[in-house]
Design a protein around this motif. Structure first.
Motif, PDB file in Angstrom:
ATOM      1  N   TRP A  57       3.013  12.234   2.384  1.00 34.12           N
ATOM      2  CA  TRP A  57       1.904  13.027   1.858  1.00 34.12           C
ATOM      3  C   TRP A  57       1.102  13.559   3.040  1.00 34.12           C
ATOM      4  O   TRP A  57       0.327  12.848   3.640  1.00 34.12           O
ATOM      5  CB  TRP A  57       1.006  12.180   0.965  1.00 34.12           C
ATOM      6  CG  TRP A  57       1.650  11.776  -0.320  1.00 34.12           C
ATOM      7  CD1 TRP A  57       2.469  10.712  -0.530  1.00 34.12           C
ATOM      8  CD2 TRP A  57       1.512  12.455  -1.562  1.00 34.12           C
ATOM      9  NE1 TRP A  57       2.866  10.668  -1.840  1.00 34.12           N
ATOM     10  CE2 TRP A  57       2.285  11.731  -2.507  1.00 34.12           C
ATOM     11  CE3 TRP A  57       0.827  13.587  -1.992  1.00 34.12           C
ATOM     12  CZ2 TRP A  57       2.384  12.119  -3.837  1.00 34.12           C
ATOM     13  CZ3 TRP A  57       0.919  13.970  -3.315  1.00 34.12           C
ATOM     14  CH2 TRP A  57       1.697  13.239  -4.225  1.00 34.12           C
ATOM     15  N   ALA A  58       1.314  14.802   3.371  1.00 32.59           N
ATOM     16  CA  ALA A  58       0.644  15.372   4.543  1.00 32.59           C
ATOM     17  C   ALA A  58      -0.821  15.652   4.228  1.00 32.59           C
ATOM     18  O   ALA A  58      -1.119  16.415   3.299  1.00 32.59           O
ATOM     19  CB  ALA A  58       1.338  16.664   4.975  1.00 32.59           C
ATOM     20  N   PRO A  59      -1.754  15.045   4.978  1.00 34.75           N
ATOM     21  CA  PRO A  59      -3.158  15.414   4.783  1.00 34.75           C
ATOM     22  C   PRO A  59      -3.352  16.888   5.124  1.00 34.75           C
ATOM     23  O   PRO A  59      -2.746  17.408   6.063  1.00 34.75           O
ATOM     24  CB  PRO A  59      -3.907  14.511   5.772  1.00 34.75           C
ATOM     25  CG  PRO A  59      -2.950  13.412   6.115  1.00 34.75           C
ATOM     26  CD  PRO A  59      -1.587  14.020   6.015  1.00 34.75           C
ATOM     27  N   ALA A  60      -4.198  17.556   4.373  1.00 34.09           N
ATOM     28  CA  ALA A  60      -4.457  18.968   4.650  1.00 34.09           C
ATOM     29  C   ALA A  60      -5.061  19.119   6.045  1.00 34.09           C
ATOM     30  O   ALA A  60      -5.928  18.338   6.439  1.00 34.09           O
ATOM     31  CB  ALA A  60      -5.415  19.532   3.610  1.00 34.09           C
ATOM     32  N   PRO A  61      -4.603  20.098   6.808  1.00 30.32           N
ATOM     33  CA  PRO A  61      -5.193  20.318   8.130  1.00 30.32           C
ATOM     34  C   PRO A  61      -6.635  20.787   7.998  1.00 30.32           C
ATOM     35  O   PRO A  61      -7.055  21.271   6.938  1.00 30.32           O
ATOM     36  CB  PRO A  61      -4.306  21.406   8.741  1.00 30.32           C
ATOM     37  CG  PRO A  61      -3.754  22.142   7.561  1.00 30.32           C
ATOM     38  CD  PRO A  61      -3.577  21.107   6.490  1.00 30.32           C
TER      39      PRO A  61
ATOM     40  N   ARG B 101      -8.449   1.749  -3.802  1.00 33.33           N
ATOM     41  CA  ARG B 101      -8.540   0.283  -3.763  1.00 33.33           C
ATOM     42  C   ARG B 101      -8.609  -0.239  -2.331  1.00 33.33           C
ATOM     43  O   ARG B 101      -8.508  -1.447  -2.109  1.00 33.33           O
ATOM     44  CB  ARG B 101      -7.328  -0.322  -4.480  1.00 33.33           C
ATOM     45  CG  ARG B 101      -7.241   0.067  -5.952  1.00 33.33           C
ATOM     46  CD  ARG B 101      -6.154  -0.705  -6.674  1.00 33.33           C
ATOM     47  NE  ARG B 101      -4.818  -0.359  -6.194  1.00 33.33           N
ATOM     48  CZ  ARG B 101      -4.104   0.660  -6.669  1.00 33.33           C
ATOM     49  NH1 ARG B 101      -4.602   1.431  -7.629  1.00 33.33           N
ATOM     50  NH2 ARG B 101      -2.896   0.917  -6.203  1.00 33.33           N
ATOM     51  N   HIS B 102      -8.776   0.662  -1.375  1.00 32.00           N
ATOM     52  CA  HIS B 102      -8.814   0.266   0.036  1.00 32.00           C
ATOM     53  C   HIS B 102     -10.155   0.614   0.669  1.00 32.00           C
ATOM     54  O   HIS B 102     -10.931   1.425   0.137  1.00 32.00           O
ATOM     55  CB  HIS B 102      -7.676   0.956   0.807  1.00 32.00           C
ATOM     56  CG  HIS B 102      -6.339   0.344   0.581  1.00 32.00           C
ATOM     57  ND1 HIS B 102      -5.793  -0.613   1.405  1.00 32.00           N
ATOM     58  CD2 HIS B 102      -5.420   0.552  -0.403  1.00 32.00           C
ATOM     59  CE1 HIS B 102      -4.609  -0.969   0.961  1.00 32.00           C
ATOM     60  NE2 HIS B 102      -4.342  -0.269  -0.144  1.00 32.00           N
TER      61      HIS B 102
ATOM     62  N   HIS C  75      -4.185  -6.257   3.709  1.00 26.13           N
ATOM     63  CA  HIS C  75      -4.530  -5.544   2.470  1.00 26.13           C
ATOM     64  C   HIS C  75      -3.359  -4.800   1.838  1.00 26.13           C
ATOM     65  O   HIS C  75      -3.509  -4.260   0.742  1.00 26.13           O
ATOM     66  CB  HIS C  75      -5.662  -4.546   2.757  1.00 26.13           C
ATOM     67  CG  HIS C  75      -6.914  -5.184   3.252  1.00 26.13           C
ATOM     68  ND1 HIS C  75      -7.827  -5.792   2.430  1.00 26.13           N
ATOM     69  CD2 HIS C  75      -7.398  -5.326   4.521  1.00 26.13           C
ATOM     70  CE1 HIS C  75      -8.834  -6.273   3.142  1.00 26.13           C
ATOM     71  NE2 HIS C  75      -8.604  -6.007   4.419  1.00 26.13           N
ATOM     72  N   GLY C  76      -2.230  -4.760   2.512  1.00 24.14           N
ATOM     73  CA  GLY C  76      -1.097  -4.022   1.984  1.00 24.14           C
ATOM     74  C   GLY C  76      -1.124  -2.560   2.400  1.00 24.14           C
ATOM     75  O   GLY C  76      -2.149  -2.033   2.836  1.00 24.14           O
ATOM     76  N   THR C  77       0.031  -1.906   2.271  1.00 23.30           N
ATOM     77  CA  THR C  77       0.170  -0.505   2.682  1.00 23.30           C
ATOM     78  C   THR C  77       0.147   0.401   1.463  1.00 23.30           C
ATOM     79  O   THR C  77       0.955   0.230   0.535  1.00 23.30           O
ATOM     80  CB  THR C  77       1.496  -0.303   3.438  1.00 23.30           C
ATOM     81  OG1 THR C  77       1.513  -1.153   4.594  1.00 23.30           O
ATOM     82  CG2 THR C  77       1.638   1.143   3.884  1.00 23.30           C
ATOM     83  N   PRO C  78      -0.768   1.362   1.403  1.00 23.22           N
ATOM     84  CA  PRO C  78      -0.793   2.300   0.272  1.00 23.22           C
ATOM     85  C   PRO C  78       0.524   3.053   0.164  1.00 23.22           C
ATOM     86  O   PRO C  78       1.100   3.473   1.172  1.00 23.22           O
ATOM     87  CB  PRO C  78      -1.951   3.246   0.623  1.00 23.22           C
ATOM     88  CG  PRO C  78      -2.772   2.514   1.635  1.00 23.22           C
ATOM     89  CD  PRO C  78      -1.819   1.645   2.396  1.00 23.22           C
ATOM     90  N   GLN C  79       0.999   3.237  -1.074  1.00 21.98           N
ATOM     91  CA  GLN C  79       2.235   3.967  -1.304  1.00 21.98           C
ATOM     92  C   GLN C  79       1.980   5.359  -1.880  1.00 21.98           C
ATOM     93  O   GLN C  79       2.890   6.201  -1.913  1.00 21.98           O
ATOM     94  CB  GLN C  79       3.124   3.176  -2.274  1.00 21.98           C
ATOM     95  CG  GLN C  79       3.485   1.785  -1.772  1.00 21.98           C
ATOM     96  CD  GLN C  79       4.244   1.828  -0.450  1.00 21.98           C
ATOM     97  OE1 GLN C  79       5.215   2.593  -0.301  1.00 21.98           O
ATOM     98  NE2 GLN C  79       3.799   1.030   0.516  1.00 21.98           N
ATOM     99  N   HIS C  80       0.753   5.586  -2.345  1.00 26.26           N
ATOM    100  CA  HIS C  80       0.387   6.870  -2.957  1.00 26.26           C
ATOM    101  C   HIS C  80      -1.086   7.113  -2.624  1.00 26.26           C
ATOM    102  O   HIS C  80      -1.876   6.161  -2.508  1.00 26.26           O
ATOM    103  CB  HIS C  80       0.589   6.791  -4.474  1.00 26.26           C
ATOM    104  CG  HIS C  80       0.424   8.107  -5.173  1.00 26.26           C
ATOM    105  ND1 HIS C  80      -0.812   8.584  -5.571  1.00 26.26           N
ATOM    106  CD2 HIS C  80       1.341   9.044  -5.551  1.00 26.26           C
ATOM    107  CE1 HIS C  80      -0.654   9.762  -6.151  1.00 26.26           C
ATOM    108  NE2 HIS C  80       0.635  10.062  -6.161  1.00 26.26           N
ATOM    109  N   PRO C  81      -1.496   8.372  -2.447  1.00 27.22           N
ATOM    110  CA  PRO C  81      -2.910   8.629  -2.124  1.00 27.22           C
ATOM    111  C   PRO C  81      -3.888   7.997  -3.109  1.00 27.22           C
ATOM    112  O   PRO C  81      -4.983   7.581  -2.717  1.00 27.22           O
ATOM    113  CB  PRO C  81      -2.997  10.165  -2.150  1.00 27.22           C
ATOM    114  CG  PRO C  81      -1.630  10.611  -1.770  1.00 27.22           C
ATOM    115  CD  PRO C  81      -0.692   9.613  -2.399  1.00 27.22           C
TER     116      PRO C  81
END
Length: 306
Positions: free
Chosen positions: A261-265, A188-189, A177-183
């Motif tokens: 892009w760090a996910p919020a803890p 689309r995933h 499916h490809g690797t997301p480059q932006h959140p």
């Protein structure tokens, strides 16, 4: 001013807890007649029936349901006051009922309890690990650990620390499916949702920009462990806490994505019933957990092999 009938309120709470007059009488060492008279006296005082009684069933009335929680607090506070007076002159003793999320309870909480129990040999701990959100007051818990945002409530809450989360996918999923480059690409995933962490997924870039997305996909569960088979099989992307996903990152079964892009803890909180009056054994456990869980994932560092 007429004083409240505290004995009757406490007996009412015992009847609700035991679901019968005879069970309440046995639990508090009174006769069934005394219990029945106390309930009748309380009903006369408030001018409402508390129970619907039949020969086979005892059920709270609509008026009795909200009063049952008040009665439980009265009984718990009275017990806590007596226990606090006793505990002031002795080491903490007795049982503490502790609730914790399933995976976190097994991996991070249970290993600590041996240390606590060794230091407090008079204390017993009744640990309940479940991903269901328990009603602390109604189910009689002294302490609960909860991960995620907290709804407004009358419970006393303290944030112990932050749990790092990781956005991950299996190599097979990314190859297909490809690797997301932006959140924003995540829309689309296929996303696997950890429903215990409510609300949108929030991401922050080092430059200060922030993005929130609402995940959608083929599977959601209130247990992160339950998402692992689908995640590892390449069926979607998931955001999971380190104590669940760490070993699979190390093994290479999944890989991190959107690392810039760090996910919020997500917060780890300790919750207790609303009363500030607690037995010494409960205070001791709260102090211990507050000290040992300040860095919730310290025992499960994620180190990905190059």
């Amino acid at each position: 001013m007429r004083l409240p009938d505290l004995e009757a309120w406490a007996i009412f709470a015992a009847v609700v807890e035991q679901r019968s007059f005879s069970g309440a009488a046995d639990s508090i060492g009174l006769s069934k007649a005394t219990v029945s008279k106390a309930i009748t006296r309380l009903e006369a005082h408030i001018g409402q029936s508390l129970f619907n009684r039949t020969s086979r069933r005892l059920a709270l009335t609509e008026a009795g349901k909200p009063l049952a929680e008040h009665a439980a607090r009265i009984l718990a506070q009275a017990r806590a006051a007596e226990e606090a007076a006793r505990d002031a002159a002795s080491a903490p003793t007795g049982r503490v009922r502790l609730a914790a999320p399933m995976s976190f309870g097994i991996s991070n909480v249970a290993p600590l309890l041996a240390t606590f129990l060794s230091a407090h040999p008079g204390v017993e701990i009744d640990l309940h690990c479940s991903d269901a959100r328990v009603d602390i007051v109604a189910e009689g818990f002294d302490v609960a650990l909860r991960i995620g945002d907290l709804p407004d409530s009358s419970l006393r809450a303290r944030r112990l620390g932050d749990i790092a989360t990781h956005l991950v996918a299996a190599p097979a999923y990314l190859a297909e499916h490809g690797t997301p480059q932006h959140p924003s690409d995540l829309s689309r995933h296929r996303v696997l949702g950890y429903s215990n962490v409510l609300g949108p997924w929030r991401f922050q870039h080092p430059d200060g920009s922030e993005v929130s997305i609402k995940p959608e996909g083929p599977l959601s569960a209130n247990s992160g462990e339950a998402l692992l088979p689908a995640l590892i099989a390449g069926l979607g992307i998931a955001r999971l806490p380190g104590f669940i996903i760490g070993p699979h990152l190390v093994s290479g079964a999944v890989v991190p994505i959107l690392e810039a892009w760090a996910p919020a803890p997500i917060g780890l909180h300790i919750l207790t019933p609303p009363s500030a009056l607690r037995p010494a054994r409960v205070e001791a456990l709260i102090a211990f957990l507050s000290a040992t869980l300040r860095d919730p994932c310290a025992g499960h560092p994620v180190v990905v092999q190059a």
